[in-house]
Design a protein around this motif. Structure first.
Motif, PDB file in Angstrom:
ATOM      1  N   GLY A 121      22.568 -23.543  60.196  1.00 21.87           N
ATOM      2  CA  GLY A 121      22.526 -22.293  59.460  1.00 21.87           C
ATOM      3  C   GLY A 121      23.404 -21.201  60.017  1.00 21.87           C
ATOM      4  N   HIS A 122      24.302 -21.542  60.948  1.00 21.31           N
ATOM      5  CA  HIS A 122      25.198 -20.554  61.553  1.00 21.31           C
ATOM      6  C   HIS A 122      26.647 -21.040  61.484  1.00 21.31           C
ATOM      7  N   GLU A 123      27.553 -20.126  61.153  1.00 19.42           N
ATOM      8  CA  GLU A 123      28.964 -20.430  61.368  1.00 19.42           C
ATOM      9  C   GLU A 123      29.237 -20.205  62.849  1.00 19.42           C
ATOM     10  N   THR A 124      29.850 -21.210  63.473  1.00 24.12           N
ATOM     11  CA  THR A 124      29.939 -21.251  64.930  1.00 24.12           C
ATOM     12  C   THR A 124      31.367 -21.516  65.376  1.00 24.12           C
ATOM     13  N   THR A 132      38.997 -32.349  78.507  1.00 22.14           N
ATOM     14  CA  THR A 132      37.760 -33.052  78.858  1.00 22.14           C
ATOM     15  C   THR A 132      36.646 -32.873  77.843  1.00 22.14           C
ATOM     16  N   GLY A 133      36.755 -31.864  76.967  1.00 21.25           N
ATOM     17  CA  GLY A 133      35.711 -31.616  75.988  1.00 21.25           C
ATOM     18  C   GLY A 133      34.532 -30.831  76.518  1.00 21.25           C
ATOM     19  N   THR A 134      34.538 -30.427  77.769  1.00 18.12           N
ATOM     20  CA  THR A 134      33.409 -29.694  78.338  1.00 18.12           C
ATOM     21  C   THR A 134      33.333 -28.286  77.745  1.00 18.12           C
ATOM     22  N   PRO A 135      32.123 -27.743  77.574  1.00 11.85           N
ATOM     23  CA  PRO A 135      31.957 -26.454  76.893  1.00 11.85           C
ATOM     24  C   PRO A 135      32.382 -25.279  77.759  1.00 11.85           C
ATOM     25  N   VAL A 136      32.888 -24.239  77.099  1.00 10.55           N
ATOM     26  CA  VAL A 136      33.287 -23.008  77.784  1.00 10.55           C
ATOM     27  C   VAL A 136      32.463 -21.829  77.263  1.00 10.55           C
ATOM     28  N   TRP A 137      32.439 -21.622  75.936  1.00 10.68           N
ATOM     29  CA  TRP A 137      31.605 -20.582  75.356  1.00 10.68           C
ATOM     30  C   TRP A 137      31.327 -20.913  73.891  1.00 10.68           C
ATOM     31  N   LYS A 138      30.382 -20.180  73.321  1.00 10.19           N
ATOM     32  CA  LYS A 138      30.017 -20.359  71.913  1.00 10.19           C
ATOM     33  C   LYS A 138      29.735 -18.992  71.301  1.00 10.19           C
ATOM     34  N   TYR A 139      30.202 -18.808  70.051  1.00 14.39           N
ATOM     35  CA  TYR A 139      29.866 -17.598  69.294  1.00 14.39           C
ATOM     36  C   TYR A 139      29.402 -18.038  67.911  1.00 14.39           C
ATOM     37  N   GLN A 140      28.317 -17.439  67.415  1.00 15.33           N
ATOM     38  CA  GLN A 140      27.810 -17.829  66.103  1.00 15.33           C
ATOM     39  C   GLN A 140      27.140 -16.656  65.397  1.00 15.33           C
ATOM     40  N   TYR A 141      27.040 -16.789  64.081  1.00 11.28           N
ATOM     41  CA  TYR A 141      26.342 -15.797  63.272  1.00 11.28           C
ATOM     42  C   TYR A 141      25.743 -16.530  62.073  1.00 11.28           C
TER      43      TYR A 141
END
Length: 484
Positions: A121-124, A132-141
């Motif tokens: 339910g969020h655009e992310t 490597t595909g490892t996560p750095v950050w995420k923003y969503q609304y």
């Protein structure tokens, strides 16, 4: 895969000399720690690491991928030392990550990759390490949208990178600017509310483009607010180009015509009667320099192919519902004249590629019967037109496969081609014909309409729907195409 990861990279000294039962215990604990660590990062079980990337060749030319059609908006890459040949098992898969709904391609700057999709339910916007595909950050609304024709409910437009910022244009016309390194929101505007944008066929889908310090969007709002230029640092409106033609699913492109930098916007979305065509705009002040109508008379039609500059002050346009292709030439006053038309050059959405004096693309409104073409852009005459097809043995069955309405990415002296059901190929094409070099069926999932991205020898492929053969859900896959 986790067993291989931990036994190869993390515990060689611990494992040496232990009994087989002890080794299994150590590997199990390592796998458990890996899972817990990734759960804490919000990565969950949707990420799978397969292998490390090969080192880049010392003399390899590499670059970023800031926008869905690449650094020059032409579906071409200037990278070198890219392999066109791989074994029958396919190119080497480095990692994969589950994704949500949407048709957006990733944007890449340096070692950071930004993926825009709809999840829970969020655009992310997910930022991860590109290697490597490892996560750095995420923003969503949160977002509320349901496609009335049953297509994906996620974003259609891909993230755009400029300087230290990344821009995301959502399916309901939220326009967001984020810091690349941190994911911190710089500014955000609700374009649907501010510009009173009507509900289009498939939501908002035109990619923004950055020209100097202006972020340009085919808004298609009320009061003929058709194209808008925003200050990319503050989000403030710099200018508005007024026209009765609405927002299409085509993405603006940059061109130089008679020595002047211009923005080409191929407009035309849902309207009664259906109207639209090419606007040539000065990106400095939004002044409309030229206007050329090119739109099907059918109501349920939309312009989706980016306008393609082909040199000598000429621009190629194509739509798939009625009119097909046209080549325009502009005089010094920006008055367009038609050089040729061909209603059978009806490209649906892919970006045709200009290479070696020929124009390559896929014509056809529907999957069946879609045809690859190689034409002379000067006069529109075909060097050849053909369906690129082959036989493949899958699960003991011989299948007749083809590119259908595929996407082309030109690299060195070959094309990387992705069919709309998940076939990945490298193909040699010139005026004399075509030849498949390598092929592999990555998945059997319709809606693979997203052009793969290439950066630093790594290829990123978007699977947008569930694999009909394995049940694997949508994901991004990273492949190593570096020459060894």
């Amino acid at each position: 895969m986790r067993v291989l990861l931990y036994s190869r990279f993390l515990f060689p000294s611990i494992l040496f000399g232990l009994s087989s039962k002890s080794i299994l215990c150590v590997i199990y604990l390592g796998s458990l720690l890996f899972s817990l660590a990734n759960e804490e990062k919000g990565w969950g079980s949707g990420f799978t690491f397969h292998a490390r990337a090969n080192p880049l060749a010392k003399d390899a030319v590499t670059g970023d991928w800031p926008r869905f059609n690449g650094p020059n908006d032409d579906a071409k890459s200037s990278e070198t030392k890219i392999t066109s040949k791989w074994p029958e098992s396919g190119p080497r898969l480095l990692w994969e990550k589950e994704k949500g709904e949407g048709y957006a391609s990733p944007a890449i700057k340096g070692d950071l990759l930004m993926m825009f999709h709809r999840k829970d339910g969020h655009e992310t916007v997910d930022c991860m390490n590109a290697t490597t595909g490892t996560p750095v950050w995420k923003y969503q609304y949160p977002v509320e949208y349901r496609d009335r024709y049953g297509y994906s409910n996620g974003p259609r437009a891909s993230p755009v990178v400029a300087g230290n910022h990344v821009y995301a244009h959502g399916v309901t016309a939220w326009l967001t600017c984020l810091e690349i390194k941190t994911g911190k929101k710089v500014w955000q505007r609700n374009l649907a509310q501010e510009f009173e944008i009507p509900q289009y066929f498939f939501g908002k889908g035109s990619n923004p483009i950055v020209i100097k310090d202006t972020l340009i969007v085919n808004v298609g709002g009320s009061k003929e607010r058709c194209v808008v230029g925003f200050d990319r640092f503050t989000g403030k409106t710099k200018w508005i180009t007024k026209d009765s033609w609405g927002a299409s699913y085509s993405s603006p492109s940059r061109a130089v015509i008679h020595g002047k930098e211009v923005c080409l916007v191929f407009t035309g979305g849902e309207s009664r009667p259906p109207v639209g065509g090419l606007l040539v705009i000065d990106p400095q002040d939004g002044k409309k320099l030229a206007r050329f109508p090119w739109r099907s008379s059918k109501y349920e039609s939309a312009n989706a192919v980016p306008p393609l500059p082909v040199g000598d002050n000429r621009v190629f346009l194509s739509e798939c519902y009625e009119k097909g292709g046209v080549l325009l030439k502009f005089d010094k006053d920006f008055t367009p004249s038609v050089i040729w038309t061909d209603e059978t050059l009806n490209v649906h959405w892919m970006t045709p590629v200009l290479s070696g004096g020929a124009l390559y693309g896929v014509a056809g409104r529907h999957q069946q019967g879609a045809e690859v073409f190689c034409i002379n852009p000067v006069n529109g005459k075909a060097y050849w037109r053909d369906r690129i097809r082959w036989r493949e043995e899958i699960d003991g069955r011989i299948l007749e496969l083809e590119l259908f309405r595929g996407a082309f990415l030109k690299v060195e002296d070959f094309f990387v081609c992705l069919s709309e059901i998940g076939s990945l190929l490298t193909v040699k094409m010139d005026q004399k014909g075509w030849r498949i070099v390598s092929k592999n069926q990555l998945f059997f999932a319709p809606g693979a309409w997203t052009l793969p991205a290439l950066s630093k020898g790594l290829l990123y492929v978007m699977q947008n729907e569930t694999d009909r053969r394995t049940g694997q859900g949508p994901r991004i896959l990273c492949y190593d195409l570096r020459q060894r």
